[in-house]
Design an enzyme around this catalytic site. Structure first.
Site, mmCIF file in Angstrom:
data_model
loop_
_atom_site.group_PDB
_atom_site.id
_atom_site.type_symbol
_atom_site.label_atom_id
_atom_site.label_comp_id
_atom_site.label_asym_id
_atom_site.label_seq_id
_atom_site.Cartn_x
_atom_site.Cartn_y
_atom_site.Cartn_z
ATOM 1 N N ASN A 8 9.297 1.705 -3.761
ATOM 2 C CA ASN A 8 9.246 0.668 -2.725
ATOM 3 C C ASN A 8 10.000 1.096 -1.472
ATOM 4 O OD1 ASN A 8 8.057 -0.686 -4.856
ATOM 5 N ND2 ASN A 8 8.951 -2.647 -4.288
ATOM 6 N N SER A 34 2.991 -1.288 -9.956
ATOM 7 C CA SER A 34 2.690 -1.308 -8.525
ATOM 8 C C SER A 34 1.194 -1.286 -8.281
ATOM 9 C CB SER A 34 3.326 -0.104 -7.832
ATOM 10 O OG SER A 34 2.957 -0.092 -6.476
ATOM 11 N N GLY A 35 0.811 -1.899 -7.191
ATOM 12 C CA GLY A 35 -0.610 -1.870 -6.811
ATOM 13 C C GLY A 35 -1.116 -3.250 -6.471
ATOM 14 N N GLU A 64 7.882 3.372 0.325
ATOM 15 C CA GLU A 64 6.833 2.541 0.949
ATOM 16 C C GLU A 64 7.331 1.973 2.294
ATOM 17 O OE1 GLU A 64 5.230 -0.419 -1.799
ATOM 18 O OE2 GLU A 64 5.412 -1.901 -0.202
ATOM 19 N N TYR A 65 8.566 1.482 2.319
ATOM 20 C CA TYR A 65 9.149 1.007 3.589
ATOM 21 C C TYR A 65 9.106 2.121 4.635
ATOM 22 C CZ TYR A 65 11.603 -3.341 2.024
ATOM 23 O OH TYR A 65 11.933 -4.587 1.572
#
Ligand code: 2AM
Length: 484
Positions: free
Chosen positions: A189, A130-131, A192-193
């Site tokens: 993720n 990720s990133g 993140e949402y």
């Protein structure tokens, strides 16, 4: 000629290229390969020019250049491309060699691939990376899982190239068996949402409720980013709200309000339903994107359906602080739910997940990186068996402090007709979770009434089931029951 390369990387899209250059910077010799081999030359003549990176124009050539045991990392499109490459590679590999999938694969695929390759004597890792592009180039957060024996083979490389926490710890650690790494990435993720939706709700409250300008909101987020909410997503939102095009107009105001999604938030929600875990905030975040995508319907409905047409009343500064605290409290609930999901998945899939290291891996390099994750890591360091983040002293204290603001914001939003699904569901979850008694006694009665599904009694031991003949007409026979 003796093979000299430490690792091969297949897939020269931008993530793959950047990971190669990152590995190269840390002294590793990487073989670059791609299905469309012209991209190998383009890469060698462009981004990789002057580096130690070597190219290969066939799988044979690539394998021949690798030191044993061979390590081959795939950065190709998730799905069939991964399976196809695994089949292509198999005849060229020997027992003990390792294939790594660094794409956004769905964890059941990773479970299947680990078992498959282990059955052939090979090792497999599925790792979350990720990133984005910048992370891949200068330090991603990495979440590897798979064949346990594979971790020592790549630990040094991965922990060299990954992001580091402010204290210097690597944001890459072993997550667990088979699909654990991709599951943790999927949950990342999903969170993140949730984080993004919470920020969007705060934005809408300030914009619609307080009629604030972009410039004012830019200033507010600048302040927020100095405190407990200090995070990458607040930082980029601050910058977005201040960003004007060459004509001096705000780009954010010109963007159509329909959200896209690639599916990892949905996967998280589906998994939460499968596991019976109330990960409500991520669920609402996914649905909020779905509702936003129904633009034509909303445009039509907006002409017909009515609601209150009022903004907020009261002291603006105080309301902004209320919004900040509501965001913080909701975020705590979201992470508590995310870790509840991980805990249940660990049980279901027999993974030995360590929650402190997961928080540490997310602390830097990835999209949800934040100061807040440092506090989560501290909570799990203090008590690795912490059953719920909400019960940690620090987070309980924060919730206690934020609660009046949180309730005021949700009440004001509801009164003003501004939708805040994530703020609201977080508060509803909090109130449900802290309730000794919920109305499910009535629900069980209803189930027993129409379907003879039986119920347990407060005055009897758990596990003993009763049925009432509610109408006098049904029989005394009960139906089987099941728990989700
Ligand atoms: P390509 O350059 O040959 O298209 C991101 O799309 C990366 O995944 C690219 O390196 C791309 O290779 C690779 N890729 C996509 N689909 C693929 C497939 N079916 N087989 C092999 N590689 C694939």
């Amino acid at each position: 000629m003796e093979p000299t390369a430490d690792i091969a990387l297949i897939g020269l899209a931008v993530m793959g290229q950047n990971l190669i250059m990152n590995m190269n910077d840390h002294g590793y010799t990487v073989v670059a390969y791609n299905r469309t081999t012209s991209k190998v030359d383009e890469f060698l003549n462009d981004a990789a020019k002057g580096s130690k990176v070597v190219g290969a124009h066939s799988v044979e050539e690539m394998v021949a250049k690798l030191k044993r045991p061979r390590k081959i990392m795939l950065m190709v499109k998730a799905g069939k491309a991964v399976d196809d490459f695994i089949e292509t590679l198999l005849p060229h590999l020997e027992p003990g060699d390792l294939i790594i999938d660094g794409g956004n694969s769905h964890f059941p695929d990773t479970i299947r691939r680990t078992k498959y390759l282990e059955s052939k004597g090979l090792l497999f890792i599925g790792t979350g990376v990720s990133g984005g592009e910048e992370g891949a180039r200068f330090g991603p957060s990495m979440m590897p899982g798979g064949s346990v024996a594979a971790w020592p083979l790549v630990k040094d490389i991965f922990q060299a190239i990954c992001a580091k926490t402010p204290a210097g710890e690597p944001c890459c650690d072993w997550m667990g068996e088979d699909g654990a790494g991709h599951y943790v990435k999927m949950t990342h993720n999903g969170i993140e949402y949730g984080d993004m939706q919470l920020i969007c709700e705060a934005y809408q409250l300030m914009k619609e409720g307080l009629k604030m300008s972009n410039e004012e909101m830019h200033e507010v987020l600048t302040e927020w980013n100095k405190g407990e909410l200090d995070s990458y997503l607040i930082e980029i939102t601050r910058d977005i709200l201040g960003y004007k095009d060459e004509k001096g107009e705000y780009v954010v105001d010109a963007i159509v309000d329909t959200a896209g999604q690639k599916g990892t938030g949905k996967w998280t929600s589906v998994s939460s339903l499968d596991l019976g875990m109330p990960v409500t905030l991520i669920g609402e975040a996914v649905y909020a994107r779905c509702l936003s995508a129904m633009k034509d319907d909303r445009v039509e409905a907006s002409k017909i359906l009515t609601g209150p047409a009022q903004g907020f009343t009261g002291d603006k500064k105080a309301i902004i602080e209320d919004i900040r605290q509501a965001l913080l409290a909701s975020k705590i609930v979201s992470y508590a739910q995310g870790f509840m999901l991980l805990r249940e998945a660990a049980k279901e899939y027999k993974w030995n997940l360590a929650y402190g290291p997961i928080a540490m891996v997310w602390r830097a390099g990835c999209i949800i990186r934040s100061v807040f994750l440092g506090k989560i890591k501290a909570a799990f360091d203090k008590n690795p068996n912490l059953s719920n983040l909400l019960l940690d002293e620090y987070f309980k204290g924060l919730i206690d402090r934020c609660q009046p603001s949180w309730r005021r914001v949700v009440a004001q939003a509801v009164t003003a007709g501004i939708p805040v699904p994530a703020f609201t569901t977080a508060l509803a979850f909090y109130d449900g979770y802290r309730s000794e008694r919920l109305p499910a006694n009535l629900l069980q009665a209803q189930r027993d009434y129409f379907g003879a599904h039986t119920y347990e009694r407060l005055d009897q031991p758990r596990g003993k089931f009763f049925h009432t003949n509610w109408t006098g007409k049904g029989g005394n026979v009960s139906a089987g029951t099941y728990t989700v």
